[in-house]
Motif scaffolding. Structure first.
Motif, PDB file in Angstrom:
ATOM      1  N   THR A 225      -0.846  21.233  -2.413  1.00  0.00           N
ATOM      2  CA  THR A 225       0.190  21.134  -1.390  1.00  0.00           C
ATOM      3  C   THR A 225      -0.262  21.830  -0.107  1.00  0.00           C
ATOM      4  OG1 THR A 225       1.869  21.240  -3.126  1.00  0.00           O
ATOM      5  CG2 THR A 225       2.605  21.598  -0.867  1.00  0.00           C
ATOM      6  N   PRO A 226      -0.173  21.169   1.018  1.00  0.00           N
ATOM      7  CA  PRO A 226      -0.531  21.841   2.272  1.00  0.00           C
ATOM      8  C   PRO A 226       0.423  23.004   2.534  1.00  0.00           C
ATOM      9  CG  PRO A 226       0.572  19.755   2.713  1.00  0.00           C
ATOM     10  CD  PRO A 226       0.283  19.784   1.247  1.00  0.00           C
ATOM     11  N   PRO A 227      -0.077  24.108   3.038  1.00  0.00           N
ATOM     12  CA  PRO A 227       0.807  25.263   3.276  1.00  0.00           C
ATOM     13  C   PRO A 227       1.850  24.972   4.333  1.00  0.00           C
ATOM     14  CG  PRO A 227      -1.351  25.601   4.291  1.00  0.00           C
ATOM     15  CD  PRO A 227      -1.462  24.358   3.470  1.00  0.00           C
ATOM     16  N   ALA A 228       3.050  25.445   4.088  1.00  0.00           N
ATOM     17  CA  ALA A 228       4.108  25.304   5.085  1.00  0.00           C
ATOM     18  C   ALA A 228       3.815  26.219   6.263  1.00  0.00           C
ATOM     19  CB  ALA A 228       5.459  25.645   4.466  1.00  0.00           C
ATOM     20  N   TRP A 229       4.237  25.790   7.435  1.00  0.00           N
ATOM     21  CA  TRP A 229       4.062  26.636   8.622  1.00  0.00           C
ATOM     22  C   TRP A 229       4.893  27.906   8.474  1.00  0.00           C
ATOM     23  CZ3 TRP A 229       0.919  27.145  12.603  1.00  0.00           C
ATOM     24  CH2 TRP A 229       1.326  27.907  13.704  1.00  0.00           C
ATOM     25  N   ASP A 230       6.127  27.745   8.036  1.00  0.00           N
ATOM     26  CA  ASP A 230       6.985  28.883   7.733  1.00  0.00           C
ATOM     27  C   ASP A 230       8.037  28.445   6.704  1.00  0.00           C
ATOM     28  OD1 ASP A 230       8.669  27.292   9.252  1.00  0.00           O
ATOM     29  OD2 ASP A 230       8.554  28.554  11.021  1.00  0.00           O
ATOM     30  N   ASP A 231       8.610  29.394   6.023  1.00  0.00           N
ATOM     31  CA  ASP A 231       9.603  29.135   4.975  1.00  0.00           C
ATOM     32  C   ASP A 231       8.997  28.280   3.853  1.00  0.00           C
ATOM     33  OD1 ASP A 231      11.523  30.625   6.329  1.00  0.00           O
ATOM     34  OD2 ASP A 231      12.149  28.900   7.529  1.00  0.00           O
ATOM     35  N   ASP A 232       9.871  27.725   3.039  1.00  0.00           N
ATOM     36  CA  ASP A 232       9.425  26.948   1.882  1.00  0.00           C
ATOM     37  C   ASP A 232      10.241  25.660   1.857  1.00  0.00           C
ATOM     38  OD1 ASP A 232       8.266  26.150  -0.468  1.00  0.00           O
ATOM     39  OD2 ASP A 232       9.548  27.399  -1.738  1.00  0.00           O
ATOM     40  N   ASP A 233       9.927  24.764   2.765  1.00  0.00           N
ATOM     41  CA  ASP A 233      10.785  23.586   2.940  1.00  0.00           C
ATOM     42  C   ASP A 233       9.978  22.295   3.074  1.00  0.00           C
ATOM     43  OD1 ASP A 233       9.708  24.331   5.355  1.00  0.00           O
ATOM     44  OD2 ASP A 233      11.534  24.051   6.521  1.00  0.00           O
ATOM     45  N   ILE A 234       8.917  22.163   2.250  1.00  0.00           N
ATOM     46  CA  ILE A 234       8.100  20.950   2.272  1.00  0.00           C
ATOM     47  C   ILE A 234       8.628  19.956   1.236  1.00  0.00           C
ATOM     48  CG2 ILE A 234       5.834  20.026   1.623  1.00  0.00           C
ATOM     49  CD1 ILE A 234       4.509  22.170   3.157  1.00  0.00           C
TER      50      ILE A 234
ATOM     51  N   SER B 158       0.852  -1.196   0.000  1.00  0.00           N
ATOM     52  CA  SER B 158       0.000   0.000   0.000  1.00  0.00           C
ATOM     53  C   SER B 158       0.886   1.245   0.000  1.00  0.00           C
ATOM     54  CB  SER B 158      -0.914   0.018   1.236  1.00  0.00           C
ATOM     55  OG  SER B 158      -1.735  -1.127   1.280  1.00  0.00           O
ATOM     56  N   PRO B 159       0.945   1.985  -1.124  1.00  0.00           N
ATOM     57  CA  PRO B 159       1.770   3.195  -1.173  1.00  0.00           C
ATOM     58  C   PRO B 159       1.078   4.402  -0.536  1.00  0.00           C
ATOM     59  CG  PRO B 159       0.744   2.815  -3.300  1.00  0.00           C
ATOM     60  CD  PRO B 159       0.328   1.659  -2.426  1.00  0.00           C
ATOM     61  N   TRP B 160       1.879   5.256   0.093  1.00  0.00           N
ATOM     62  CA  TRP B 160       1.387   6.486   0.702  1.00  0.00           C
ATOM     63  C   TRP B 160       2.248   7.658   0.243  1.00  0.00           C
ATOM     64  CZ3 TRP B 160      -2.384   7.095   4.756  1.00  0.00           C
ATOM     65  CH2 TRP B 160      -2.958   5.901   5.199  1.00  0.00           C
ATOM     66  N   ILE B 161       1.612   8.801   0.034  1.00  0.00           N
ATOM     67  CA  ILE B 161       2.316  10.050  -0.228  1.00  0.00           C
ATOM     68  C   ILE B 161       2.181  10.939   1.015  1.00  0.00           C
ATOM     69  CG2 ILE B 161       2.359  12.167  -1.595  1.00  0.00           C
ATOM     70  CD1 ILE B 161       3.443   9.730  -3.058  1.00  0.00           C
ATOM     71  N   LEU B 162       3.320  11.389   1.512  1.00  0.00           N
ATOM     72  CA  LEU B 162       3.352  12.232   2.711  1.00  0.00           C
ATOM     73  C   LEU B 162       3.929  13.603   2.357  1.00  0.00           C
ATOM     74  CD1 LEU B 162       4.947   9.674   5.234  1.00  0.00           C
ATOM     75  CD2 LEU B 162       2.545   9.890   4.573  1.00  0.00           C
ATOM     76  N   PHE B 163       3.414  14.637   3.004  1.00  0.00           N
ATOM     77  CA  PHE B 163       3.955  15.982   2.876  1.00  0.00           C
ATOM     78  C   PHE B 163       4.604  16.354   4.212  1.00  0.00           C
ATOM     79  CE2 PHE B 163       0.901  15.839  -0.528  1.00  0.00           C
ATOM     80  CZ  PHE B 163       1.496  16.582  -1.549  1.00  0.00           C
ATOM     81  N   VAL B 164       5.912  16.529   4.182  1.00  0.00           N
ATOM     82  CA  VAL B 164       6.696  16.719   5.411  1.00  0.00           C
ATOM     83  C   VAL B 164       7.463  18.037   5.328  1.00  0.00           C
ATOM     84  CG1 VAL B 164       8.490  15.758   6.892  1.00  0.00           C
ATOM     85  CG2 VAL B 164       6.943  14.216   5.660  1.00  0.00           C
ATOM     86  N   GLU B 165       7.316  18.868   6.364  1.00  0.00           N
ATOM     87  CA  GLU B 165       8.063  20.124   6.437  1.00  0.00           C
ATOM     88  C   GLU B 165       9.344  19.908   7.229  1.00  0.00           C
ATOM     89  OE1 GLU B 165       7.323  24.888   7.284  1.00  0.00           O
ATOM     90  OE2 GLU B 165       5.749  23.433   7.756  1.00  0.00           O
TER      91      GLU B 165
END
Length: 309
Positions: free
Chosen positions: A259-268, A216-223
């Motif tokens: 894309t979920p918004p980053a909390w700060d900066d641009d590092d997702i 089962s593949p998953w895609i994660l968005f990680v800051e």
């Protein structure tokens, strides 16, 4: 004669027992996925940063070269998490790992990170095991290595948590999988990204009579890093923050995702992981192996029996 024979038998039986105890350094880890009749784990950790301004990016890897996937359940108020995460960083050292931090979100008034999807993944995959360990499915601090070994709380099984984590990382994944997987991203407009995954090159490592097997593949968005000075654990900077977790359908495909918004900066970054599950292998006879019980039976047989007069 009986006494001599007893000593000889005791010596012969104790030698392998003592040898086994002296050489067996394995730790009985907690099973992160408690599923009757099945075993499972997580591989992957392919990652693409969305902050390098490239229109398209791709990455692929053979299973043998994948990083260790370490999933952490934490919170900005969790003081014990600061300590355990420090121990984990020390244990990781120069090892190739993909760290993913789940933040408590449901019924959580003080931690701004996490989401419904991250909580749903954690609870669906590890909630039962964490409940068995601590009484509730979402407890911080909890660490899961390779999707297989659960480390709950702050009590060490060995001499220290650093040693626990180091041994668990060195244990490696037991995934019966060979082959390659790949991830590709294409940036769109208005925070959209086209994500393509391909795990069709993965196959079971067995040759004949393979057990039932599922991927089962998953895609994660990680800051990568966030700054939140209001966290009551005093950490201020929080790393590897998971914002969204999306389960993909099929071995390969393409999906356009906001894309979920980053909390700060641009590092997702976009991260691909793959859950695997298969039927448990036959564990053989439930009878115990020869050892102390066998020795006691032999000795009991040698005790002279009193004859009634």
């Amino acid at each position: 004669m009986r006494a001599t024979l007893a000593v000889l038998l005791s010596s012969l039986l104790l030698i392998p027992i003592m040898s086994s105890a002296a050489t067996d350094i394995d730790v009985e880890w907690e099973d992160a996925r408690v599923s009757q009749g099945a075993i499972g784990g997580t591989i992957g950790g392919l990652s693409i940063s969305l902050s390098d301004n490239s229109t398209e990016n791709s990455v692929s890897s053979d299973v043998s070269e994948l990083p260790t996937v370490i999933e952490v359940y934490t919170a900005t108020w969790c003081t014990n998490c600061v300590a355990t995460e420090g121990h984990m960083d020390e244990a990781i050292g120069d090892s190739d790992v993909e760290l993913i931090h789940y933040h408590r979100h449901w019924f959580e008034p003080t931690d701004p990170f996490g989401s419904n999807s991250t909580e749903e993944r954690w609870e669906s995959q590890y909630g039962h095991a964490v409940t068995l360990a601590g009484g509730s499915p979402r407890l911080a601090p909890t660490n899961v290595i390779d999707g297989e070994r659960l480390h709950f709380g702050t009590r060490a099984k060995t001499n220290s948590l650093v040693e626990d984590y180091s041994l668990s990382i060195s244990e490696g994944s037991t995934a019966p999988v060979i082959g390659q997987l790949s991830l590709m991203t294409s940036l769109g407009q208005q925070q959209e990204v086209e994500v393509s995954w391909d795990i069709s090159g993965l196959m079971h490592s067995c040759v004949d009579d393979c057990p039932s097997f599922q991927l089962s593949p998953w895609i994660l968005f990680v800051e990568d890093s966030t700054y939140f000075p209001d966290g009551s654990n005093g950490l201020e900077y929080y790393s590897h923050v998971l914002h969204e977790a999306i389960e993909m359908e099929g071995e390969e495909g393409t999906l356009t995702i906001t894309t979920p918004p980053a909390w700060d900066d641009d590092d997702i970054s976009v991260v691909l992981i793959v859950d695997w599950e298969q039927e448990s292998p036959d564990k053989g006879s439930p009878l115990p192996a020869p050892g102390i019980i066998t020795l006691l039976c032999f000795l009991a047989a040698l005790v002279p029996r009193q004859i009634d007069q």
